[in-house]
Design a protein around this motif. Structure first.
Motif, PDB file in Angstrom:
ATOM      1  N   CYS A 145       0.843  -1.204   0.000  1.00 39.88           N
ATOM      2  CA  CYS A 145       0.000   0.000   0.000  1.00 39.88           C
ATOM      3  C   CYS A 145       0.875   1.250   0.000  1.00 39.88           C
ATOM      4  N   GLY A 146       0.329   2.326  -0.543  1.00 43.05           N
ATOM      5  CA  GLY A 146       0.946   3.652  -0.439  1.00 43.05           C
ATOM      6  C   GLY A 146       2.392   3.666  -0.902  1.00 43.05           C
ATOM      7  N   ALA A 184       4.926   2.046   0.159  1.00 47.84           N
ATOM      8  CA  ALA A 184       5.520   0.715   0.001  1.00 47.84           C
ATOM      9  C   ALA A 184       5.183   0.169  -1.388  1.00 47.84           C
ATOM     10  N   GLN A 232       6.463  -1.116   5.741  1.00 51.11           N
ATOM     11  CA  GLN A 232       7.330  -0.541   6.764  1.00 51.11           C
ATOM     12  C   GLN A 232       6.915  -1.098   8.120  1.00 51.11           C
ATOM     13  N   GLY A 271       4.703  -3.486   8.926  1.00 47.68           N
ATOM     14  CA  GLY A 271       4.402  -4.914   9.047  1.00 47.68           C
ATOM     15  C   GLY A 271       3.032  -5.151   9.662  1.00 47.68           C
ATOM     16  N   THR A 327       0.002  -3.412   8.306  1.00 44.66           N
ATOM     17  CA  THR A 327      -1.044  -2.833   7.462  1.00 44.66           C
ATOM     18  C   THR A 327      -2.117  -3.877   7.138  1.00 44.66           C
ATOM     19  N   VAL A 381       4.841  10.345   9.938  1.00 39.92           N
ATOM     20  CA  VAL A 381       3.823   9.569   9.212  1.00 39.92           C
ATOM     21  C   VAL A 381       4.219   9.416   7.742  1.00 39.92           C
ATOM     22  N   ALA A 382       4.754  10.466   7.161  1.00 36.79           N
ATOM     23  CA  ALA A 382       5.159  10.379   5.746  1.00 36.79           C
ATOM     24  C   ALA A 382       6.451   9.578   5.650  1.00 36.79           C
ATOM     25  N   GLN A 398      13.498   0.229   1.027  1.00 35.12           N
ATOM     26  CA  GLN A 398      12.721  -0.824   0.354  1.00 35.12           C
ATOM     27  C   GLN A 398      13.197  -0.992  -1.085  1.00 35.12           C
ATOM     28  N   LYS A 407       3.763  12.184  -1.418  1.00 35.97           N
ATOM     29  CA  LYS A 407       4.398  12.904  -0.303  1.00 35.97           C
ATOM     30  C   LYS A 407       3.797  14.296  -0.179  1.00 35.97           C
ATOM     31  N   GLU A 419       0.169  14.195   1.137  1.00 37.39           N
ATOM     32  CA  GLU A 419       0.095  13.803   2.547  1.00 37.39           C
ATOM     33  C   GLU A 419       0.377  14.945   3.503  1.00 37.39           C
TER      34      GLU A 419
HETATM   35  C1  AGP Z   1       3.576   6.826   3.374  1.00 38.30           C
HETATM   36  O1  AGP Z   1       4.072   8.110   3.445  1.00 38.30           O
HETATM   37  C2  AGP Z   1       2.234   6.663   3.922  1.00 38.30           C
HETATM   38  N1  AGP Z   1       2.154   7.065   5.263  1.00 38.30           N
HETATM   39  C3  AGP Z   1       1.496   5.380   3.571  1.00 38.30           C
HETATM   40  O2  AGP Z   1       1.212   5.437   2.214  1.00 38.30           O
HETATM   41  C4  AGP Z   1       2.186   4.037   3.893  1.00 38.30           C
HETATM   42  O3  AGP Z   1       3.273   3.856   3.040  1.00 38.30           O
HETATM   43  C5  AGP Z   1       1.171   2.882   3.725  1.00 38.30           C
HETATM   44  O4  AGP Z   1       0.115   3.068   4.620  1.00 38.30           O
HETATM   45  C6  AGP Z   1       1.799   1.530   3.918  1.00 38.30           C
HETATM   46  O5  AGP Z   1       2.309   1.376   5.201  1.00 38.30           O
HETATM   47  P1  AGP Z   1       3.268   0.177   5.542  1.00 38.30           P
HETATM   48  O6  AGP Z   1       4.511   0.352   4.749  1.00 38.30           O
HETATM   49  O7  AGP Z   1       3.524   0.307   7.016  1.00 38.30           O
HETATM   50  O8  AGP Z   1       2.558  -1.082   5.188  1.00 38.30           O
END
Ligand code: AGP
Length: 606
Positions: A301-302, A304, A349, A351, A353, A399-400, A408, A485, A488
């Protein structure tokens, strides 16, 4: 990331150490521990209290009341090797229980060093890389601790900041560092050691900073420094006037900026010992038979997911397996064609989500082999996946996501080489790719130098309502991340388009004063992207270009030059000016960059 504190003086060490650890809590950790030298008559005794969990739990542990000495070391651990547990927590002792060590960083050759120790009759009780250090010091100790530490340092590959105490030299804390920060705080008849200034800022503003591969011998009324060959080094005292808030961020205004600047070191940790020129890539992936896969899905997601898009290109090129990238929230509901011939790579990031976890479960049920690329050790995704490889980016608090993304992309490219080698594809091109990967951390450092230029441009355009990012291929992948970015943290509407698509509709949005940001790092597509930018300039757009190509075009408002690299790695470099751009736009708008509205660091709901 782990935190280190040390105290030597006339006061009871434990309260100073606990307060130091508490002031490092913001960095994130999973375990905490303290070692103190207790004195009774003229005898000294090493006492250790440690466990997984918070510093508050450590403080509440009744055993802590037995730690009465005035010399001690302490640590908060953020797991890298081995799950959070009492055994894996620091301080670690050698087999004779004479040397206690805390360590920040990663010992890359720990497997080899464990073997040497085991061959010499040592037993290792934890899964950590750290436990080799006290045992190597013991093995090298002939009555002179400086020699033992120097010999040990020469055996260690990787990064470390260490503190050592022992009843054999009760009036000293020995510290040493390489590629991991360490400072000595100066008091009156007492001195302090810390990985980060905030840990001891309540006691002193005067510090010595250790340089690479230096050792310090800290006593309560003296501090001496040596290089790795034990030649004495003279140092100047630095006075640090930080307030409590900025000190938590190591002098940076926000976590996001701090994390952007941590990228060279974070990427270095990601590469670690996995990659070297004369050997095959080393990843913790057991014996996967890669010949059975006819398809790779990357699911995330996002940010990642954007890392996945950037990695698809090298996976297809070097492994010759068709690779698709999916948003986890879409993948889970679209009946993807997954079976035992599918390799599914999940990226996260946190782990944690929820959508990625659900997609992972689905892939496993359908018979796929699952590999996860995760930053947080022991998180849900790592427990569910068949295999996990860790990014080692350190805790990301803003958060960003910034450093998690670049780590990654780096790790996914290392994975691409790993799979290619497992499939028997060895080529000159692959070797060259390894060289380029190893050069990345220094190049990232160079890109950070563009900060002032980006800042000035952001100041000019921060009042805009809409902004567009364009690029082709990997430059399009980076454009998506740059646009995310900006959305957000600055709340400016922005879109990323494949540059060639502009003329198929979105160009209708471009008018006088619209800002368009072009990413142009590919020698094959730069000319094409420039033509698309020209079309925007003709309609009155302000244009910023991030490039490593030799572009001659007087109509571009600002050109950010970044170092050249392997095209597959360019996202790691070209994303940085875009991260800085989003950051400075948000700062100009006086927004909270670390905690943007409506967003959470870990999205654990659908
Ligand atoms: C990134 O700036 C965001 N906060 C968001 O898109 C994030 O990358 C996404 O929610 C996935 O999170 P994760 O890597 O912890 O799975």
């Amino acid at each position: 990331m782990c935190g280190i504190v040390g105290y030597i003086g006339n006061k009871k060490a434990v309260p100073v150490l606990i307060n130091g650890l508490l002031s490092l809590e913001y960095r994130g950790y999973d375990s905490a521990g303290i070692a103190v030298l207790n004195q009774s008559n003229n005898e000294y005794d090493l006492k250790v209290v440690k466990d997984k969990g918070r510093v508050k739990n450590l403080e509440a542990n009744p055993e802590l009341d037995t730690l009465l000495g005035t010399t001690g070391i302490a640590h908060t651990r953020w797991a890298t090797h081995g799950m959070p547990s009492k055994e894996n927590s620091h301080p670690h002792l050698d087999n004779s229980k004479k040397f206690a060590v805390v360590h920040n960083g990663i010992i890359e050759n720990y497997v080899e060093l464990r073997k040497i120790l085991q061959d010499n009759g040592y037993t290792l009780y934890s899964e950590t890389d750290t436990e080799v250090i006290p045992n190597l010091i013991h093995m090298n100790y002939n009555g002179n601790i400086l020699e033992a530490v120097s010999k040990t340092m020469k055996l260690l590959k990787g990064s470390y900041a260490i503190e050592v105490i022992s009843p054999l030299f009760p009036d000293k804390i020995i510290v040493a560092k390489k590629d991991s920060p360490l400072v000595v705080g100066i008091g009156k008849n007492e001195n302090y050691v810390a990985s980060d200034i905030p840990a001891v800022l309540a006691h002193t503003n005067n510090f010595y900073f250790l340089d690479e591969q230096e050792i310090a011998v800290v006593e309560k009324d003296s501090i001496k420094f040596y290089d790795i060959n034990l030649k004495e080094v003279k140092k100047d005292i630095k006075n640090i006037e930080w307030d409590a808030e900025s000190s938590e961020k190591n002098g940076f205004e926000d976590y996001m900026l701090k994390e952007i600047y941590e990228q060279p070191q974070a990427i270095r940790e990601t590469i670690g010992s996995r990659l070297s020129l004369d050997e095959k890539v080393n990843l913790e992936l057991g014996n996967i038979d890669f010949t059975k896969f006819d398809k790779i899905y990357i699911v995330a997601c996002g940010t990642a997911m954007h890392a996945g898009i950037a990695a698809k290109y090298s996976l297809e090129k070097f492994c010759k397996i068709p690779t698709e990238v999916d948003m986890a929230s879409e993948f889970r509901y679209r009946n993807p064609l997954v079976n035992e011939h599918t390799l599914c790579i999940f990226i996260s990031q946190s782990g944690e989500t929820a959508d990625t976890i659900a997609a992972l479960r689905l892939a496993k049920e359908a018979g796929a082999t699952t590999i996860s690329v995760v930053n947080v050790i022991g998180s849900s995704i790592t427990r569910l996946s068949d295999y996990t490889i860790y990014t080692h980016a350190g805790p990301e608090i803003a958060v960003a996501s910034t450093k998690a993304y670049t780590c990654q992309v780096t790790l996914l490219n290392i994975l691409a080489i790993y799979i290619a080698e497992a499939l028997g594809y060895n080529s000159e091109e692959l070797n060259k790719f390894k060289v380029d990967l190893l050069e990345l951390p220094d190049k990232v450092k160079d890109v950070l130098e563009t900060m002032e230029q980006v800042k000035d441009f952001a100041e000019k355009v921060y009042t805009q309502k809409d902004l567009y990012f364009i690029g082709r291929g990997l430059d399009y992948a980076v454009s998506m991340e740059g646009s995310l970015k900006l959305k957000e943290i600055s709340y400016i509407h922005s879109e990323a388009y494949a540059a060639g698509e502009l003329k198929h509709g979105p160009i209708a949005l471009i008018e006088k004063g619209t800002t368009v940001i072009g990413v142009a790092t590919s020698p094959i597509t730069t000319e094409k992207t420039l033509s698309n930018l020209e079309e925007s300039i003709t309609r009155g757009a302000n244009v910023l270009v991030v490039t490593n190509q030799n572009i001659k075009n007087g109509k571009i408002d600002l050109m950010i030059h970044i170092p050249g690299t392997n095209p597959y790695l360019s996202p790691v470099l070209s994303v940085i000016p875009l991260q800085l751009f989003a950051y400075y736009i948000a700062k100009n708008k006086k927004l909270d960059v670390d905690k943007p509205r409506n967003l959470a660091k870990s999205v654990t709901v659908e």
